[in-house]
Design a protein around this motif. Structure first.
Motif: not given
Length: 396
Positions: A6-20, A25-38
């Motif tokens: 989602g479009a929140g400043i905490a999105a930067y922390k989710v990069c670390e979650l995705l790395r973990r 071993g999980h196959r992860v598809r990231v689906v952001p909102t358009a505003a989250a890409l800001r």
């Protein structure tokens, strides 16, 4: 997995979650909102996941992504889940790829909210959260701490390591039907060991680390429950998504558990509670005088488990107790079950390196009808799951 952003400043922390998630071993598809890409751009998500990133249903239309992504997922985890996203999910809106995915997913769905305290506490947000939980979604409680700018309060995204543990526990449970067997329930759990002050330096206490109570809390959350954890003197990090109430003494634990039990469907007393406390604690440190120690007069603490069993907030409330025994485990356990009046009693043997402070445990779950269910030696998470299985079998 689908990782919705989602479009929140905490999105930067989710990069670390995705790395973990990907490194485990999980196959992860990231689906952001358009505003989250800001906040974090598509190239970052694509590089970390190794998967294409899209926000709209109009990309790769021949693959029908608005249906296929949700259909093929084993877990959908939305972090940060903004107030706007929670509202759309609760009301079935589908105006982008993420909200379409949420409508088509038949797997467990976990929301990790992050927003300012005022937004989290607003009646509209609370109603949306209640709706999602009633439908079986897992909405973790946000952490309390520093928010955007100088503000602090409830609404902080839990740390990536904690959210990873939530995802791991949910995936371990398997299908959505199994995951959601505690959905809509409110549970109150005590953990740790109480301390009774002798003076400002010393106390009467025990060896409980709180690990089993914390495992019960994390497992209940993963199975869909809304969890309040009353934690007595533990050194463990608060479980993500759980409302944690820190206490020290038996009196404080009793007060906190009475409050938590008022709205609870299930109450679990897993804390090791001191049976006695000094009649009076010294105002300053007791010094050696050479004449030997003065006697410390003790008095009994209230029996919290018996009190909660006798004065239930509602007739259908289930009360579960724990009993740590060193000998005659089953005999002492059955006697305690009869005295306490609870619905289940989980008995385990302690001492000689068993149970206290260890990552593993084994137990026997006793019921008033004389039945017993042995829980084999394993991790405290597996013991917690066995306890919740016994609870789920007795739910109305």
């Amino acid at each position: 997995m689908v990782l919705g952003v989602g479009a929140g400043i905490a999105a930067y922390k989710v990069c670390e979650l995705l790395r973990r998630l990907t490194e485990s071993g999980h196959r992860v598809r990231v689906v952001p909102t358009a505003a989250a890409l800001r906040f974090v751009g598509a190239p970052t998500w694509a590089a970390l996941s190794g998967q294409p990133v899209a926000t709209e249903v109009w990309e790769s239309v021949h693959e029908v992504p608005h249906v296929r992504i949700g259909q093929g997922a084993d877990l959908v985890l939305v972090a940060p889940a903004t107030a706007d996203l929670l509202a759309k999910a609760a009301h079935g809106a589908a105006d982008d790829l993420l909200t379409n995915t949420l409508l088509t997913a038949r797997c467990p769905v976990v929301f990790a909210p992050a927003m300012h305290t005022e937004m989290w506490e607003h009646p509209a947000t609370r109603a949306n959260v209640a709706t999602l939980r009633e439908r079986g979604a897992i909405v973790v409680e946000p952490a309390v701490g520093r928010l955007t700018g100088a503000d602090s309060g409830a609404g902080r995204l839990p740390e990536p390591a904690q959210l990873f543990e939530v995802a791991r526990r949910v995936l371990e449970r398997g299908s959505a039907a199994v995951v959601r067997d505690l959905a809509g329930l409110r549970v109150a759990i005590s953990a740790g060991g109480t301390r009774e002050a002798i003076d400002p330096v010393r106390f009467i206490g025990n060896h409980s680390s709180g690990r089993q109570g914390y495992a019960l809390a994390a497992t209940a959350l993963a199975r869909g429950a809304e969890v309040t954890l009353v934690a007595a003197n533990t050194a463990l990090p608060d479980p993500a998504g759980v409302r944690t109430v820190p206490v020290r003494s038996t009196a404080e634990l009793a007060e906190a558990m009475r409050a938590a039990a008022r709205d609870a469907d299930v109450v679990v007393m897993a804390a090791a509670v001191a049976d006695f406390r000094p009649v009076a604690a010294a105002a300053s440190k007791i010094k050696k005088t050479g004449a030997g120690p003065a006697p410390i007069e003790l008095t009994e603490n209230p029996d919290i488990l018996a009190e909660l069993s006798a004065s239930r907030a509602k007739p259908e409330q289930l009360v579960v107790g724990f009993a740590a025994e060193t000998d005659d485990v089953l005999a002492n356990g059955r006697a305690k079950l009869a005295r306490k009046g609870c619905d289940l009693l989980v008995v385990n043997q302690v001492g000689d390196g068993r149970a206290f402070g260890t990552p593993d445990n084994e137990a026997v779950v006793l019921a008033p009808d004389g039945s017993s269910v042995p829980v084999p030696h394993g991790s405290k998470e597996s013991v917690a799951d066995a306890v919740w299985d016994a609870v789920a079998a007795r739910l109305p």
